[in-house]
Design a protein around this motif. Structure first.
Motif, PDB file in Angstrom:
ATOM      1  N   ARG A  70       7.704 -10.529  -9.237  1.00 22.44           N
ATOM      2  CA  ARG A  70       6.860 -11.392  -8.405  1.00 22.44           C
ATOM      3  C   ARG A  70       7.712 -12.309  -7.513  1.00 22.44           C
ATOM      4  N   TRP A  71       8.779 -12.805  -8.078  1.00 18.62           N
ATOM      5  CA  TRP A  71       9.675 -13.659  -7.302  1.00 18.62           C
ATOM      6  C   TRP A  71      10.315 -12.876  -6.155  1.00 18.62           C
ATOM      7  N   SER A  72      10.720 -11.664  -6.427  1.00 16.91           N
ATOM      8  CA  SER A  72      11.324 -10.819  -5.395  1.00 16.91           C
ATOM      9  C   SER A  72      10.303 -10.483  -4.306  1.00 16.91           C
ATOM     10  N   LEU A  73       9.059 -10.183  -4.710  1.00 14.82           N
ATOM     11  CA  LEU A  73       8.011  -9.862  -3.735  1.00 14.82           C
ATOM     12  C   LEU A  73       7.683 -11.073  -2.863  1.00 14.82           C
TER      13      LEU A  73
ATOM     14  N   LEU B 257      -3.867  -6.191  13.935  1.00 15.06           N
ATOM     15  CA  LEU B 257      -4.002  -5.240  12.833  1.00 15.06           C
ATOM     16  C   LEU B 257      -2.909  -4.173  12.891  1.00 15.06           C
ATOM     17  N   GLY B 258      -2.449  -3.840  14.092  1.00  8.72           N
ATOM     18  CA  GLY B 258      -1.335  -2.910  14.220  1.00  8.72           C
ATOM     19  C   GLY B 258      -0.052  -3.490  13.649  1.00  8.72           C
ATOM     20  N   PHE B 259       0.124  -4.806  13.817  1.00 10.83           N
ATOM     21  CA  PHE B 259       1.279  -5.467  13.220  1.00 10.83           C
ATOM     22  C   PHE B 259       1.246  -5.312  11.696  1.00 10.83           C
ATOM     23  N   ALA B 260       0.042  -5.385  11.116  1.00  9.68           N
ATOM     24  CA  ALA B 260      -0.080  -5.235   9.658  1.00  9.68           C
ATOM     25  C   ALA B 260       0.437  -3.867   9.212  1.00  9.68           C
ATOM     26  N   GLU B 261       0.126  -2.839   9.991  1.00  6.70           N
ATOM     27  CA  GLU B 261       0.605  -1.504   9.634  1.00  6.70           C
ATOM     28  C   GLU B 261       2.131  -1.425   9.725  1.00  6.70           C
ATOM     29  N   ASP B 262       2.685  -1.972  10.794  1.00  8.00           N
ATOM     30  CA  ASP B 262       4.148  -1.966  10.938  1.00  8.00           C
ATOM     31  C   ASP B 262       4.817  -2.789   9.832  1.00  8.00           C
ATOM     32  N   TYR B 263       4.206  -3.924   9.521  1.00  5.02           N
ATOM     33  CA  TYR B 263       4.782  -4.789   8.501  1.00  5.02           C
ATOM     34  C   TYR B 263       4.694  -4.131   7.120  1.00  5.02           C
ATOM     35  N   ALA B 264       3.598  -3.401   6.886  1.00  3.28           N
ATOM     36  CA  ALA B 264       3.462  -2.689   5.614  1.00  3.28           C
ATOM     37  C   ALA B 264       4.540  -1.617   5.473  1.00  3.28           C
ATOM     38  N   GLN B 265       4.875  -0.973   6.581  1.00  2.40           N
ATOM     39  CA  GLN B 265       5.935   0.031   6.543  1.00  2.40           C
ATOM     40  C   GLN B 265       7.270  -0.619   6.201  1.00  2.40           C
ATOM     41  N   TYR B 266       7.524  -1.777   6.816  1.00  2.00           N
ATOM     42  CA  TYR B 266       8.756  -2.509   6.512  1.00  2.00           C
ATOM     43  C   TYR B 266       8.797  -2.925   5.050  1.00  2.00           C
ATOM     44  N   LEU B 267       7.681  -3.472   4.527  1.00  2.00           N
ATOM     45  CA  LEU B 267       7.654  -3.919   3.132  1.00  2.00           C
ATOM     46  C   LEU B 267       7.823  -2.757   2.166  1.00  2.00           C
ATOM     47  N   SER B 268       7.231  -1.603   2.516  1.00  2.00           N
ATOM     48  CA  SER B 268       7.368  -0.429   1.633  1.00  2.00           C
ATOM     49  C   SER B 268       8.843  -0.063   1.461  1.00  2.00           C
ATOM     50  N   SER B 269       9.573  -0.093   2.561  1.00  2.00           N
ATOM     51  CA  SER B 269      11.010   0.224   2.488  1.00  2.00           C
ATOM     52  C   SER B 269      11.761  -0.852   1.708  1.00  2.00           C
ATOM     53  N   ALA B 270      11.400  -2.132   1.936  1.00  2.00           N
ATOM     54  CA  ALA B 270      12.070  -3.222   1.227  1.00  2.00           C
ATOM     55  C   ALA B 270      11.761  -3.190  -0.260  1.00  2.00           C
ATOM     56  N   ILE B 271      10.531  -2.821  -0.604  1.00  2.00           N
ATOM     57  CA  ILE B 271      10.146  -2.736  -2.021  1.00  2.00           C
ATOM     58  C   ILE B 271      10.916  -1.620  -2.717  1.00  2.00           C
ATOM     59  N   GLU B 272      11.086  -0.494  -2.029  1.00  2.00           N
ATOM     60  CA  GLU B 272      11.853   0.617  -2.607  1.00  2.00           C
ATOM     61  C   GLU B 272      13.290   0.204  -2.889  1.00  2.00           C
ATOM     62  N   ALA B 273      13.811  -0.725  -2.087  1.00  2.00           N
ATOM     63  CA  ALA B 273      15.197  -1.173  -2.260  1.00  2.00           C
ATOM     64  C   ALA B 273      15.317  -2.333  -3.241  1.00  2.00           C
ATOM     65  N   SER B 274      14.204  -2.829  -3.760  1.00  2.00           N
ATOM     66  CA  SER B 274      14.242  -3.975  -4.678  1.00  2.00           C
ATOM     67  C   SER B 274      14.405  -3.490  -6.117  1.00  2.00           C
ATOM     68  N   ASP B 275      15.482  -3.840  -6.724  1.00  2.00           N
ATOM     69  CA  ASP B 275      15.721  -3.435  -8.122  1.00  2.00           C
ATOM     70  C   ASP B 275      14.727  -4.096  -9.064  1.00  2.00           C
ATOM     71  N   GLU B 276      14.374  -5.356  -8.795  1.00  2.00           N
ATOM     72  CA  GLU B 276      13.473  -6.089  -9.689  1.00  2.00           C
ATOM     73  C   GLU B 276      12.078  -5.449  -9.700  1.00  2.00           C
ATOM     74  N   ILE B 277      11.575  -5.090  -8.525  1.00  2.00           N
ATOM     75  CA  ILE B 277      10.235  -4.482  -8.460  1.00  2.00           C
ATOM     76  C   ILE B 277      10.258  -3.088  -9.074  1.00  2.00           C
ATOM     77  N   THR B 278      11.298  -2.328  -8.760  1.00  2.00           N
ATOM     78  CA  THR B 278      11.413  -0.986  -9.342  1.00  2.00           C
ATOM     79  C   THR B 278      11.502  -1.057 -10.860  1.00  2.00           C
ATOM     80  N   GLU B 279      12.266  -2.020 -11.388  1.00  2.00           N
ATOM     81  CA  GLU B 279      12.415  -2.184 -12.831  1.00  2.00           C
ATOM     82  C   GLU B 279      11.086  -2.519 -13.487  1.00  2.00           C
ATOM     83  N   TYR B 280      10.278  -3.358 -12.831  1.00  2.00           N
ATOM     84  CA  TYR B 280       8.992  -3.747 -13.426  1.00  2.00           C
ATOM     85  C   TYR B 280       8.071  -2.545 -13.583  1.00  2.00           C
TER      86      TYR B 280
END
Length: 327
Positions: free
Chosen positions: A96-99, A60-83
């Motif tokens: 969805r494809w980018s995610l 479950l701790g890995f999930a928290e670390d992975y969520a932090q990584y995804l949050s940063s990656a999502i912020e850097a995704s133009d497609e998700i930000t555009e949606y």
């Protein structure tokens, strides 16, 4: 006949004494060894519970670390930000494809979903089940989506993907993206950690249950009759209930907990090999004692029998009869 009766009396007394000694040995073994076995069971169960909790916390701790990584990656995704800035069918497909690509190389996190504060929703397309989509529409997710920064694990639920049924928990976290709150949901497959825990606990615990933060049992081995006493215990404690020792250990970080139990009968079964060995040793000793005693009594009685025979001859008038030494 008298010598045989005398010998039988001695053998009977030896058997009776041996049986009494065996019973006394069994009682002493129980009185001496049972408390030691109980202490060992308490120590072993606490140690195993800690190992199980540690493995759960790692997952479950890995999930928290992975969520932090995804949050940063999502912020850097133009497609998700555009949606989320300009929702449309085209931008949704690209988002969805980018995610999906962001989560494509992780096996424990089956899928990912994002929900904006305006309820726009996208998911990672693959490996999501009907049960996952029901969770996205549940009050649990709706209430989380209304909050600011927050994180929580959902109650564990069953999912079926193809032919495989597995336990899943959703890690839900809110983060800020371009002036709006976004709820990130990770769907975590617990099959691997359950298998590891099962392998770890199978030889060490008679019965155990894994419980999520809501108190629901999602994985267990053995009976379930101790469930009623769980609420009575604090973390690290144990209680004797219904002929069993029941242990509870809770995770401070996730509020998951593990319950394990050892019955008094199971503890007594640990004495069984010792009692069998004691019985065999006592039986061998009795057989040896009976054989030696029988030989000794026979040797001791033979001169008396010989003298008795010659005295009977003398009484019958055979005064020339002489007693011969047979020693």
């Amino acid at each position: 006949m008298k010598s045989a009766s005398f010998r039988n009396q001695i053998l009977y007394r030896i058997l009776r004494s041996g049986f009494a000694a065996f019973l006394i040995s069994v009682v002493l073994a129980v009185l001496v060894f049972y408390p030691l076995l109980k202490q060992g069971a308490v120590r072993d169960n606490k140690s195993t519970n800690n190992l199980i909790l540690q493995r759960l916390e790692e997952t479950l701790g890995f999930a928290e670390d992975y969520a932090q990584y995804l949050s940063s990656a999502i912020e850097a995704s133009d497609e998700i930000t555009e949606y989320f800035q300009n929702p449309s069918s085209q931008s949704e497909a690209l988002a969805r494809w980018s995610l999906n690509n962001l989560n494509n190389y992780n096996t424990m996190v089956r899928g990912v979903a994002l929900i904006s504060e305006n309820a726009e929703t996208i998911d990672s397309i693959t490996n999501l089940t009907d049960e996952d989509y029901k969770l996205l529409e549940s009050d649990f997710i709706i209430d989380m989506n209304k909050k600011s920064f927050s994180r929580i694990f959902s109650p564990v639920y069953k999912t079926t993907l193809g032919r495989e049924t597995s336990d899943t928990t959703a890690y839900v976290r809110n983060f800020f993206l371009n002036n709006r709150w976004i709820t990130l949901i990770l769907f975590i497959n617990l099959s691997d950690v359950e298998y590891e825990i099962s392998s770890l606990a199978e030889e060490r615990l008679e019965a155990y249950y894994l419980c999520d933060s809501s108190g629901g049992i999602f994985f267990r081995q053995g009976r379930e009759k101790e469930r009623d006493v769980i609420s009575k215990l604090e973390s690290g404690e144990y209680v004797e209930e219904n002929g069993s020792l029941v242990f509870v250990d809770r995770s401070v970080t996730t509020n998951y907990y593990v319950v394990s139990a050892v019955s008094m009968l199971w503890l007594m079964s640990e004495l069984f090999p010792y009692l069998i060995g004691l019985f065999l040793a006592m039986l061998l000793f009795l057989l040896l004692a009976l054989w030696i005693t029988s030989k000794s009594v026979t040797e001791a009685v033979r001169p008396i029998q010989n003298l008795s025979v010659h005295m009977l001859k003398a009484a019958a008038g055979d005064l020339d009869s002489k007693v011969q030494s047979i020693r």
